[in-house]
Design a protein around this motif. Sequence first.
Motif, mmCIF file in Angstrom:
data_model
loop_
_atom_site.group_PDB
_atom_site.id
_atom_site.type_symbol
_atom_site.label_atom_id
_atom_site.label_comp_id
_atom_site.label_asym_id
_atom_site.label_seq_id
_atom_site.Cartn_x
_atom_site.Cartn_y
_atom_site.Cartn_z
ATOM 1 N N GLN A 83 0.846 -1.219 0.128
ATOM 2 C CA GLN A 83 0.071 0.116 -0.058
ATOM 3 C C GLN A 83 1.027 1.446 -0.003
ATOM 4 O OE1 GLN A 83 -0.822 -2.519 1.835
ATOM 5 N NE2 GLN A 83 -2.796 -3.060 2.140
ATOM 6 N N ASP A 84 1.824 1.280 0.721
ATOM 7 C CA ASP A 84 2.847 2.191 0.786
ATOM 8 C C ASP A 84 4.298 1.846 0.123
ATOM 9 O OD1 ASP A 84 1.353 3.999 2.113
ATOM 10 O OD2 ASP A 84 1.996 3.207 4.052
ATOM 11 N N THR A 85 5.392 2.802 0.137
ATOM 12 C CA THR A 85 6.417 2.298 -0.513
ATOM 13 C C THR A 85 7.784 2.479 0.331
ATOM 14 O OG1 THR A 85 5.649 2.623 -2.931
ATOM 15 C CG2 THR A 85 8.200 2.622 -2.405
ATOM 16 N N ASP A 86 8.486 1.647 0.715
ATOM 17 C CA ASP A 86 9.605 1.846 1.693
ATOM 18 C C ASP A 86 10.572 1.804 1.185
ATOM 19 O OD1 ASP A 86 7.533 2.124 3.669
ATOM 20 O OD2 ASP A 86 7.765 0.034 4.395
ATOM 21 N N VAL A 114 7.191 6.501 1.627
ATOM 22 C CA VAL A 114 7.633 7.613 0.785
ATOM 23 C C VAL A 114 6.648 8.578 0.267
ATOM 24 C CG1 VAL A 114 9.050 8.000 -1.081
ATOM 25 C CG2 VAL A 114 9.715 6.050 0.297
ATOM 26 N N SER A 115 5.632 8.019 -0.201
ATOM 27 C CA SER A 115 4.533 8.921 -0.641
ATOM 28 C C SER A 115 3.734 9.666 0.279
ATOM 29 C CB SER A 115 3.651 8.065 -1.621
ATOM 30 O OG SER A 115 2.960 7.235 -1.033
ATOM 31 N N LEU A 116 3.765 9.154 1.412
ATOM 32 C CA LEU A 116 2.901 9.729 2.478
ATOM 33 C C LEU A 116 3.672 10.702 3.451
ATOM 34 C CD1 LEU A 116 0.628 6.699 3.158
ATOM 35 C CD2 LEU A 116 0.271 8.789 1.728
ATOM 36 N N GLY A 117 4.530 10.128 4.210
ATOM 37 C CA GLY A 117 5.254 10.916 5.012
ATOM 38 C C GLY A 117 6.743 11.073 5.409
ATOM 39 N N ASN A 118 7.307 10.057 4.588
ATOM 40 C CA ASN A 118 8.964 9.848 4.690
ATOM 41 C C ASN A 118 9.242 9.757 6.162
ATOM 42 O OD1 ASN A 118 8.983 10.126 2.106
ATOM 43 N ND2 ASN A 118 9.393 12.600 2.065
ATOM 44 N N GLN A 119 8.751 8.687 6.998
ATOM 45 C CA GLN A 119 9.220 8.150 8.284
ATOM 46 C C GLN A 119 10.735 7.671 8.089
ATOM 47 O OE1 GLN A 119 6.288 6.159 9.757
ATOM 48 N NE2 GLN A 119 4.567 7.699 9.593
ATOM 49 N N SER A 188 12.534 -4.923 8.185
ATOM 50 C CA SER A 188 12.600 -3.350 8.489
ATOM 51 C C SER A 188 11.790 -2.969 9.613
ATOM 52 C CB SER A 188 11.885 -2.802 7.107
ATOM 53 O OG SER A 188 10.494 -2.764 7.142
ATOM 54 N N ALA A 189 11.920 -1.618 10.037
ATOM 55 C CA ALA A 189 11.335 -1.342 10.836
ATOM 56 C C ALA A 189 9.600 -1.340 10.815
ATOM 57 C CB ALA A 189 11.692 0.073 11.414
ATOM 58 N N THR A 190 9.274 -1.005 9.823
ATOM 59 C CA THR A 190 7.962 -1.044 9.233
ATOM 60 C C THR A 190 7.432 -2.158 7.956
ATOM 61 O OG1 THR A 190 8.327 0.894 7.587
ATOM 62 C CG2 THR A 190 7.444 1.310 9.833
#
Length: 247
Positions: A83-86, A114-119, A188-190
Amino acid sequence: MKRLLLITLFCFSFSMLWAQTNLNGSTGYLVVSSAEITKSTNSPAVTTAYSATFSKEKVAHIPSVLLSFKDTFETSLAVDIAQDTDLLVNAKWRFAQKGTTSFAVGLLGQISSVSLGNQAALQIYAASTFESSIMDRPSKTTILLGYSVQKEMNSNINFALAFQTPFFADTFHDKVVFLLDFGNVSYSATPSFSDADDRGLVNVGLRLIPFELVKSVHLGLELRALDLFDHEGRALSLGAAISFQPN
């Protein structure tokens, strides 16, 4: 004499095993990085890998590329796409090798969503890999200790154990190995699957020892079952890696 020859051939095959990567793109087991480096002598070795990880709810795609230098240093980039990209960036230095035991330090930098919050998150680790024996079968064991630089974790201390040993050696002629890693650290952490904040993960898998397709090019395949003991987050993963190891 015959037995000695078989052991020698097995040890050679076992050394080729490290051309395979784990889910974050570094040389290792299923999610745990080892202290080994993909074999490279005069020229860098290049490994490209792809993993499809899936459950009933979703599918994640994890392509990666790894470069290793002089049998002592490697760096890799992996992209975890769901759903997101890490983005996962790995660097590892094997600073000592004594006999069949290796010692390495490494770090895994991560940019999540990456596309949302760059954590951002960072995992720093030290690992030792050494030959061992499981039920009179040759195996390798890795112990990993580390620290996660990330907010909102139950614990920032990372610990993991990983093992590999031949899988029905007489049937598969030492070409397939069984992998087990467990601890409180994921790839990974997420991760796209499992909850790394719960800090308890058990993974098992089967790996086909990389075989030579053409000169200096090896292919390895892998089947993984991730996070087996958690109520949520369990997943299956299929992976393949192609490694170019020039002489």
